[in-house]
Design an enzyme around this catalytic site. Structure first.
Site, mmCIF file in Angstrom:
data_model
loop_
_atom_site.group_PDB
_atom_site.id
_atom_site.type_symbol
_atom_site.label_atom_id
_atom_site.label_comp_id
_atom_site.label_asym_id
_atom_site.label_seq_id
_atom_site.Cartn_x
_atom_site.Cartn_y
_atom_site.Cartn_z
ATOM 1 N N HIS A 1 53.378 65.012 25.238
ATOM 2 C CA HIS A 1 54.498 64.392 24.797
ATOM 3 C C HIS A 1 53.914 62.848 24.639
ATOM 4 O O HIS A 1 52.837 62.608 24.858
ATOM 5 C CB HIS A 1 55.730 64.516 25.467
ATOM 6 C CG HIS A 1 55.634 64.307 27.057
ATOM 7 N ND1 HIS A 1 55.344 62.962 27.506
ATOM 8 C CD2 HIS A 1 55.537 65.152 28.008
ATOM 9 C CE1 HIS A 1 55.041 62.927 28.763
ATOM 10 N NE2 HIS A 1 55.405 64.293 29.462
ATOM 11 N N HIS B 1 52.244 61.045 27.326
ATOM 12 C CA HIS B 1 50.657 61.384 27.392
ATOM 13 C C HIS B 1 50.094 60.430 26.320
ATOM 14 O O HIS B 1 48.797 59.879 26.628
ATOM 15 C CB HIS B 1 50.473 62.599 27.062
ATOM 16 C CG HIS B 1 50.655 63.638 28.160
ATOM 17 N ND1 HIS B 1 51.817 64.615 28.006
ATOM 18 C CD2 HIS B 1 50.449 63.928 29.504
ATOM 19 C CE1 HIS B 1 52.183 65.279 29.218
ATOM 20 N NE2 HIS B 1 51.302 64.881 29.902
ATOM 21 N N LYS C 1 52.564 56.060 35.752
ATOM 22 C CA LYS C 1 53.223 55.563 36.899
ATOM 23 C C LYS C 1 54.691 56.558 37.088
ATOM 24 O O LYS C 1 55.311 56.427 38.215
ATOM 25 C CB LYS C 1 53.854 54.157 36.598
ATOM 26 C CG LYS C 1 52.665 53.173 36.988
ATOM 27 C CD LYS C 1 53.414 51.763 36.484
ATOM 28 C CE LYS C 1 54.207 51.170 37.560
ATOM 29 N NZ LYS C 1 54.450 49.627 37.333
ATOM 30 N N GLN D 1 51.377 60.208 43.118
ATOM 31 C CA GLN D 1 50.091 60.688 42.720
ATOM 32 C C GLN D 1 49.085 59.538 42.385
ATOM 33 O O GLN D 1 47.897 59.531 42.634
ATOM 34 C CB GLN D 1 50.170 61.660 41.480
ATOM 35 C CG GLN D 1 48.934 61.918 40.893
ATOM 36 C CD GLN D 1 49.148 62.956 39.719
ATOM 37 O OE1 GLN D 1 49.366 64.177 40.082
ATOM 38 N NE2 GLN D 1 49.171 62.599 38.327
HETATM 39 O O1 PAF Z 1 49.609 64.570 36.418
HETATM 40 C C1 PAF Z 1 49.132 65.707 35.989
HETATM 41 O O2 PAF Z 1 49.321 66.053 34.765
HETATM 42 C C2 PAF Z 1 48.279 66.463 36.846
HETATM 43 O O3 PAF Z 1 48.536 66.208 38.219
HETATM 44 C C3 PAF Z 1 46.562 65.867 36.889
HETATM 45 C C4 PAF Z 1 46.471 64.514 37.014
HETATM 46 C C5 PAF Z 1 46.097 66.286 35.530
HETATM 47 C C6 PAF Z 1 45.882 66.883 37.911
HETATM 48 O O4 PAF Z 1 46.043 68.285 37.447
#
Ligand code: PAF
Length: 283
Positions: free
Chosen positions: A30, A33, A145, A150
């Protein structure tokens, strides 16, 4: 755009490239990304994206099987963004043998917040990200973010393993009504989609309450968190957490740190019907 699934073929294509910029994704792309792809382009060349729905980061009762897979639409969007290589391995390409070596982030970061409600999630994320890093060997990697914890865990992993990749954060992209874009938003019914922006609204209210405090202390923050949880619950949500934490390490802040002006972030995860949404807001 070259679409590659084989690790060796990827390496052959990237040989001699030492400024590659990498955006790992699980697909169903989307605008959020795509903004990361544009950011990647500002930090290196060529831009390499990956699409891989990583089984290791899904719990047994989570949505691995139903996770939206929209490869052709994703390819079309990446082509428009001028991405040079899409690495889209199959499970057999990336995990030809069972992935027995795993990267386990430290408990104080990996087992709190998301890690508490999704046990093993960050172990799965770190393992696949390390492997993708090893396949692509970029100079820069971009992470959104929106997945605040993560991003922090990947940053620490890169630091502690001395991985020579700059981790660049991308801002959260929101719909006009404030809902953070997420692949999981597609699970929402029409009524749930209308309710969903309340999560960001609540984060803004919590932020205002923190900013309005005459004196910041742990007890006052805890009272604000509890009130916010009650508010979401009363609207029919099932909140996992609404937590006001230190930006530096996501730990709860001590009174001394709060009084010294420690930067804070509000993080939340809550279910609306069957859909689990996460969001955050820095203070
Ligand atoms: O954020 C994501 O889409 C996933 O956690 C990642 C970083 C691609 C790892 O699978």
């Amino acid at each position: 755009m070259k679409i590659i699934s084989d690790i060796q073929e990827l390496r052959d294509h990237l040989r001699g490239q030492n400024r590659a910029s990498f955006v790992p994704t699980m697909g169903n792309l989307h605008e959020g990304h795509l903004s990361l792809m544009r950011l990647a382009r500002q930090h290196g060349d060529p831009v390499v994206a990956s699409i891989f729905v990583n089984r290791l980061q899904f719990g047994p009762n989570e949505d691995f099987d139903s996770y939206p897979r929209t490869m052709q639409a994703d390819i079309d969007q990446l082509e428009k963004e001028g991405v040079y290589i899409l690495f889209a391995p199959t499970e057999r390409d990336l995990y030809p043998q069972p992935q027995e070596y795993r990267v386990d982030p430290p408990q104080q970061l990996g087992d709190i917040l998301e890690g508490e409600f999704r046990p093993g999630f960050f172990k799965g994320v770190c393992t696949v990200v390390l492997k993708l890093f090893s396949c692509v060997q970029p100079k820069v990697a971009v992470f959104g973010k929106k997945d605040y914890q993560q991003l922090m865990i990947i940053r620490q992993m890169a630091k502690q393993f001395a991985i020579p990749i700059d981790i660049v954060p991308g801002e959260t992209i929101r719909a006009e009504d404030g809902l953070a874009l997420s692949s999981r938003n597609t699970y929402l019914s029409t009524a749930e989609r209308a309710e969903a922006p309340q999560l960001q609204k609540l984060l803004n209210e919590v932020r205002k309450q923190v900013l309005d405090l005459k004196e910041r202390n742990a007890e006052a923050l805890s009272a604000i968190e509890k009130k916010a949880v009650a508010q979401l619950t009363s609207r029919g949500w099932q909140p996992d957490y609404i937590a006001i934490r230190q930006q530096s390490d996501l730990a709860p802040s001590s009174d001394a740190n709060l009084q010294a002006g420690e930067p804070l972030v509000i993080l939340t995860a809550a279910k609306l019907g069957k859909t689990r949404l996460i969001d955050n807001l820095e203070i």
